[in-house]
Structures are given as structure tokens and as C-alpha cells.
Design an enzyme around this catalytic site. Structure first.
Site, short mmCIF file in Angstrom:
data_model
loop_
_atom_site.label_atom_id
_atom_site.label_comp_id
_atom_site.label_asym_id
_atom_site.label_seq_id
_atom_site.Cartn_x
_atom_site.Cartn_y
_atom_site.Cartn_z
N LYS A 86 0.48 -1.41 0.38
CA LYS A 86 0.28 0.06 0.24
C LYS A 86 0.82 1.41 0.01
O LYS A 86 1.87 1.32 0.78
CB LYS A 86 -1.36 -0.46 1.06
CG LYS A 86 -1.44 1.16 1.76
CD LYS A 86 -2.49 1.49 2.61
CE LYS A 86 -3.82 2.46 3.07
NZ LYS A 86 -4.43 2.39 4.13
N ASP A 107 -2.82 9.83 3.66
CA ASP A 107 -4.26 9.87 4.10
C ASP A 107 -5.10 10.84 5.03
O ASP A 107 -5.25 10.11 6.34
CB ASP A 107 -4.37 8.13 4.86
CG ASP A 107 -5.80 7.66 4.93
OD1 ASP A 107 -6.30 8.19 4.84
OD2 ASP A 107 -6.02 6.48 5.08
N LYS A 157 -10.52 12.04 8.41
CA LYS A 157 -9.64 12.11 9.53
C LYS A 157 -9.54 13.34 10.70
O LYS A 157 -10.02 13.97 10.95
CB LYS A 157 -8.15 11.15 10.07
CG LYS A 157 -8.57 10.16 9.56
CD LYS A 157 -6.76 10.01 9.34
CE LYS A 157 -6.60 7.95 8.25
NZ LYS A 157 -7.17 7.83 8.76
N ASP A 170 1.07 6.14 5.56
CA ASP A 170 0.29 5.67 5.19
C ASP A 170 1.03 4.33 3.96
O ASP A 170 0.61 4.49 3.00
CB ASP A 170 -0.97 6.11 4.82
CG ASP A 170 -2.28 4.90 4.04
OD1 ASP A 170 -1.92 3.96 5.63
OD2 ASP A 170 -3.22 5.32 4.78
N ASP A 218 -12.47 6.49 4.66
CA ASP A 218 -11.15 6.15 4.54
C ASP A 218 -10.71 4.77 5.15
O ASP A 218 -9.76 4.66 5.21
CB ASP A 218 -11.20 7.08 6.61
CG ASP A 218 -10.34 6.70 7.10
OD1 ASP A 218 -9.18 6.92 6.56
OD2 ASP A 218 -10.11 7.26 8.25
N GLU A 242 -9.35 3.74 2.30
CA GLU A 242 -9.32 3.56 0.98
C GLU A 242 -8.03 2.20 0.51
O GLU A 242 -7.95 2.58 -0.72
CB GLU A 242 -8.77 4.94 1.06
CG GLU A 242 -7.11 5.30 1.07
CD GLU A 242 -7.23 4.59 2.43
OE1 GLU A 242 -7.99 5.25 3.69
OE2 GLU A 242 -6.26 4.74 2.91
N ARG A 249 -8.29 -1.00 1.26
CA ARG A 249 -8.23 -1.91 0.51
C ARG A 249 -8.31 -1.65 -0.80
O ARG A 249 -8.99 -2.39 -1.65
CB ARG A 249 -9.26 -2.73 1.75
CG ARG A 249 -10.73 -1.77 1.80
CD ARG A 249 -11.56 -1.72 2.61
NE ARG A 249 -11.06 -1.77 3.94
CZ ARG A 249 -11.43 -2.75 5.65
NH1 ARG A 249 -12.54 -2.45 6.00
NH2 ARG A 249 -11.11 -1.98 6.30
N1 BES Z 1 -3.98 4.14 6.88
C1 BES Z 1 -5.41 4.30 7.88
C2 BES Z 1 -5.54 2.89 8.81
C3 BES Z 1 -4.40 3.34 10.17
C4 BES Z 1 -4.70 3.89 11.06
C5 BES Z 1 -3.17 2.66 10.02
C6 BES Z 1 -4.24 4.91 12.25
C7 BES Z 1 -1.98 3.73 11.42
C8 BES Z 1 -2.77 4.63 11.91
C9 BES Z 1 -6.98 3.39 7.44
O1 BES Z 1 -6.61 3.49 5.86
C10 BES Z 1 -7.97 3.38 7.65
O2 BES Z 1 -8.18 4.61 7.97
N2 BES Z 1 -8.89 2.41 8.48
C11 BES Z 1 -9.92 2.95 9.09
C12 BES Z 1 -10.92 1.52 8.42
C13 BES Z 1 -12.25 2.16 9.29
C14 BES Z 1 -12.56 3.16 8.62
C15 BES Z 1 -12.83 0.18 8.68
C16 BES Z 1 -9.59 2.49 10.71
O3 BES Z 1 -9.38 1.82 10.34
O4 BES Z 1 -9.79 2.95 11.43
ZN ZN Z 2 -5.10 4.56 4.79
MN MN Z 3 -7.72 5.75 5.96
#
Ligand code: BES
Ligand code: ZN
Ligand code: MN
Length: 498
Positions: A267, A272, A279, A290, A349, A351, A353
Site C-alpha cells: 500500500k 491519508d 480523520k 500510510d 477512510d 481506502e 483496501r
Molecule cells: N491508514 C489507515 C489505517 C491506520 C490508522 C493505520 C491509524 C495506522 C494508524 C486506514 O486507511 C484507515 O483509515 N482505516 C480505517 C478503517 C475503518 C474506516 C474501517 C481505520 O482503521 O480506522
Molecule cells: Zn489509509
Molecule cells: Mn484511511
């Protein structure tokens, strides 16, 4: 850094600093004892005062020892003898070598803490090289006046116990250095902020890496090319960004022509913000990290090239930003992936996947032996495993075991989570083939469930590195993980470790 493995007696070795291990019961290593005997018990007399207990990571500098050719001797605490392993050796050396780097010794000689055993020696030297490279790593590209170390540590020697260990140590130093090339590159790319490290920048760096290397080829797909391939999911994420998305492909051809490659898919989300599902502001800067999955893939390919690994390895890095914009994905939008499956985007968010699924479908064309994707995919993985282990999920037990073993062996650990079918229903959508989020429970697993719908054609494992790729707080910075794990996995596949 230059590494060398040597034989000889510790008291006559000429060096700016001789490092000698001490266990937490005050016991010297075998080579430490030899040294102490040659020095008429000078070290034991220091240990008797009990200022220095031999705790893991503790150091004690000794000056002006009589009959000792080294300018100084540094005692390093190795912790409990019973629990001593390569991991503790690395943990003992990291603070010691940081201290040396600061104090201005440009060379040092590390006495090996074990008796004569080749694979232990291999592991210890690998860990030591990892520690040395971490100790001297700096990221100062964005400082107006970088302050490089005045007298940097340049040469690290290993005083080995026997002739056969010499070979093991030399091989370990070579492998360790190649891994350091990869980890440092991954760290540099990751530490660079989002305004500088864009998808186009990442693509240029991949091309620069391949430049002039016969066995390495870089290809970068543009948005127009991705559109032709039907990557509607990936492109939906970059629609909200001014920076064009890139699909970076690195092909390392070190193996026999025609032998199936290992494919690594990382990825590469260079920033992000969450998109319309934006966020919170706190620590959002860390979302420049990210792209650590992509950086890990590029770093691992760099390590393969540095050690001339006899395997074929493919790196695929889908790269984009995720920002709010009038043209960005909206909750409820439905997109069609390259596989033909449709996705209802309930949270913009989630994204990672969305870009990975198309990259995984694309990877089918390389007819890979196995595919490992690497992603900072879920905050839930940090809740589950913290910063110690990366989350591992797989559709193949042998592949999962190989990755777990590689991680344990090199100290860059992963821990497996289940991918049972029963979790899949959390992704049900009333309007599309699937939703892009799976509700409150098991967020790391449902993210992997989503990806599993695009990986049916091959043996596949997914590494969630959200907790391991970087450190927060005062020590904020990329860790270079999981380059050691992936490189160890490949080295073992090539049967090159001891
Ligand atoms: N890049 C983030 C995951 C992340 C968040 C990694 C904080 C490290 C620290 C990812 O794109 C994301 O935002 N995931 C969401 C998924 C949710 C919306 C189902 C998450 O983990 O909150
Ligand atoms: Zn992300
Ligand atoms: Mn995200």
C-alpha cells in the site's frame, strides 16, 4: 558502514573501542574471560564494585586498561544468560553503538558472545549489523542545516571464536548490510512528508532504483493505463486528489528464467486524510506513513538487488493520496473493481483496501508462486497487537507458517489472526457485491476478508503493519519494518540462511 570478521586475542586487537558482553549475574562471555585473564583481572575488579550490573542495554566505558591494545573497552549488558539470543544482542548493541557514534569513535571491535557455533554466529552478526545501521541512521533531508555526525562510526569489526565462524559471520554481514540498504531506503521514503513524497515521487524513486541494474526493471502505469485495465476502485480513491495515482511495478529477475516469482504488493498511500470521512486532526501528520507498505516493498526489492538474491521477485505498489474534495468518493458511492466485483464505499477512510484490491488483481498476470501484501491497513491492528507484531492473515497455512518463522528468526515478528468464512458476512451490502467496511468488531480481519475476495487465484498472505511501520511520540520515525521480515522470508526461500 564497513564490516569485517576477525580472529585473534582480544587484548592485542587494535581498535578505538572493544565491546565486551557481561550477563546480569556479572558473568563475562567466554571471550570476555579470555580478555580479563590477559589483563590480570582488571575487568573483574571493576565488576566487583557492582556499579555495572549487566542489565540489557546498560553500558560502562573503561579507559587506560594496562596491557590492552584497545583505546577503550566498553562493557555491554546482555541481560539474563538463560534468555540471551540474537534479539538481546541487538538490543544490547543499539544503545552502545549510539553512544559510540556520539562519542566520536570511528571504529570498534565487537567480541562475539558465544562459543563456536556457526548458525548462532550468523544470527548474532545479523542482529549486530541491524543494530549498527539503526544506531547511525538519521533523517535530516528537511533540515536547513543538517548536522551530520562529526566523527561517524565507519568500521565495525567482529572478533570471532573460530575459523568456521568467520565464514558464517561474513555471510551474515553481507546479508545484514543488504537488509540495511532496504530498511534505510524504506525509512527515507516513509519519513519524507506527503508534500514531497507523492505518488509520482515514489514512482521516480522506483525507477531510479532500477536504473543501471540489469536484473531490475521498473514500470509505472499512469491513470489512463489503469483506466484501460478497469481499475475503478483504485482510481476512485485518487479522484479526490490533485496528484495523479501511479501503479509502480518492480521486477527483480535474480532467479532462473521461468521460475515463478514471489509477488509483494504494498500500500503506497502517500497521505491519508480519510477523504470525505475525514480523520480527526490529532496526529494526522502520521498519515504520511500510510505508504509504508509500498516503501517496504521497494526497500525489500532493493535488498534483493544488493545481495544478488537468486530468486524472481515482483513488487507492485499502488500509490495515491486520500483527500476530501468535490470530486472525492462519497459514502454510499459504488465502484467497479478490475475483477468486476462491485464495492459500496460506506467509509472513504477505508481506502487502502480499495487501491490494494485492483493491485492484487493486476498481480495475477505474473503467475506468482505466492503473493504477500503489506499495508498500514487498520487502526484496529494497533489495538490488537501494538507496535510489537505485524498482523498476519493468509489463505495458505504453509505460507503463513513460513512468514511467522521468518519473523521470529530475525526479530521482526508477525502474529496470525483468523480469516474464517464466518467473518465474511460483515461485508454484506444491500446494493453492491460487498461493502468496504465490516462494522465494529474484528476490523483488521474484515479488512483482510475484503482483500481475500481478490486473491482467490493464488496463495496469499496479508501483513497489516499499522502498528509496526513507524514509532510515534518523541521517537517519531519510520522503523523500516517489515523489510527484515520479508528479506528473511526470501533468504530462507533461497536456502541462503544458516
Ligand atoms: N491508514 C489507515 C489505517 C491506520 C490508522 C493505520 C491509524 C495506522 C494508524 C486506514 O486507511 C484507515 O483509515 N482505516 C480505517 C478503517 C475503518 C474506516 C474501517 C481505520 O482503521 O480506522
Ligand atoms: Zn489509509
Ligand atoms: Mn484511511
Amino acid at each position: 558502514m564497513q564490516y569485517s570478521c576477525k580472529l585473534g586475542s582480544p587484548n592485542t586487537a587494535k581498535t578505538a573501542c572493544l565491546l565486551v558482553g557481561v550477563f546480569d549475574n556479572g558473568q563475562l562471555t567466554p571471550m570476555g574471560k579470555t580478555l580479563d585473564e590477559a589483563l590480570d583481572g582488571q575487568i573483574k575488579r571493576v565488576l566487583k564494585r557492582q556499579d555495572f550490573a549487566g542489565d540489557l542495554g546498560q553500558t560502562q566505558m573503561l579507559y587506560d586498561l594496562r596491557d590492552c591494545a584497545a583505546q577503550r573497552v566498553m562493557l555491554i549488558g546482555l541481560g539474563a544468560n538463560k534468555r540471551f539470543d540474537a534479539g538481546s544482542f541487538g538490543a544490547a548493541l543499539l544503545p552502545a553503538l549510539r553512544q559510540l557514534e556520539k562519542s566520536g569513535s570511528t571504529d570498534c571491535l565487537i567480541t562475539m558472545p558465544n562459543a563456536a557455533d556457526d548458525d548462532t554466529s550468523y544470527r548474532l552478526v545479523r542482529a549486530a549489523v541491524g543494530a549498527a545501521e539503526s544506531a547511525v541512521y538519521r533523517f535530516e533531508r528537511c533540515k536547513s542545516e543538517p548536522k551530520p555526525s562529526k566523527r561517524p562510526l565507519k568500521k565495525v569489526g567482529f572478533l570471532m571464536g573460530g575459523r568456521s565462524q568467520l565464514k558464517a559471520g561474513e555471510r551474515a554481514a553481507e546479508h545484514g548490510q543488504a537488509i540495511a540498504v532496504g530498511s534505510s531506503l524504506a525509512k527515507d521514503l516513509a519519513n519524507l512528508p506527503g508534500n514531497l513524497c507523492t505518488p509520482s515521487y515514489l514512482a521516480e524513486q522506483a525507477q531510479a532504483l532500477a536504473q543501471g541494474k540489469r536484473k531490475l526493471k521498473a514500470t509505472v502505469l499512469s491513470e489512463a493505463q489503469m483506466k484501460k485495465l478497469g481499475m475503478g476502485s483504485l482510481l476512485s480513491v485518487s479522484r479526490g486528489s490533485r496528484q495523479p495515482a501511479k501503479l509502480i511495478v518492480l521486477e527483480y529477475k535474480g532467479g532462473k528464467p521461468g521460475s515463478k516469482p514471489v509477488a509483494l504488493v504494498g500500500k503506497g498511500l502517500t497521505f491519508d486524510a480519510g477523504g470525505i470521512s475525514i480523520k480527526p486532526a490529532a496526529n494526522m501528520d502520521e498519515m504520511k506513513y500510510d505508504m509504508c507498505g509500498g516503501a517496504g516493498v521497494i526497500g525489500t526489492i532493493a535488498a534483493c538487488a544488493a545481495m544478488d538474491l537468486p530468486l524472481n521477485v515482483i513488487g507492485v505498489v499502488p500509490s495515491s493520496e486520500n483527500l476530501p474534495d468535490g470530486d472525492a468518493n462519497k459514502p454510499g458511492d459504488i465502484v467497479t473493481s478490475m475483477s468486476g466485483q462491485t464495492i459500496e464505499i460506506l467509509n472513504t477512510d477505508a481506502e487502502g483496501r480499495l487501491i490494494l484490491c485492483d493491485a492484487l488483481t493486476y498481480t495475477e498476470r505474473f503467475d506468482p508462486a505466492v503473493v504477500i501484501d503489506i499495508a498500514t491497513l487498520t487502526g484496529a491492528c494497533i489495538v490488537a497487537l501494538g507496535d510489537q507484531a505485524s498482523g498476519l492473515m493468509a489463505n495458505d497455512d504453509k505460507l503463513a507458517d513460513d512468514i511467522l518463522e521468518a519473523g521470529t528468526e530475525c526479530g521482526d515478528r508477525a502474529w496470525r489472526l483468523p480469516l474464517w468464512d464466518e467473518y465474511q458476512k460483515q461485508l454484506d451490502s444491500n446494493f453492491a457485491d460487498m461493502a468496504n467496511i465490516g462494522g465494529r468488531g474484528a476490523g483488521t480481519i474484515t479488512a483482510a476478508c475484503f482483500l481475500s475476495r481478490f486473491t482467490k487465484a493464488f496463495k496469499w498472505a496479508h501483513l497489516d503493519i499499522a502498528g509496526t511501520a513507524w514509532l510515534s511520540g518523541k521517537e517519531k520515525g519510520a522503523t523500516g519494518r517489515p523489510v527484515p521480515l520479508l528479506t528473511e522470508f526470501l533468504l530462507r526461500r533461497a536456502k541462503l540462511t544458516l
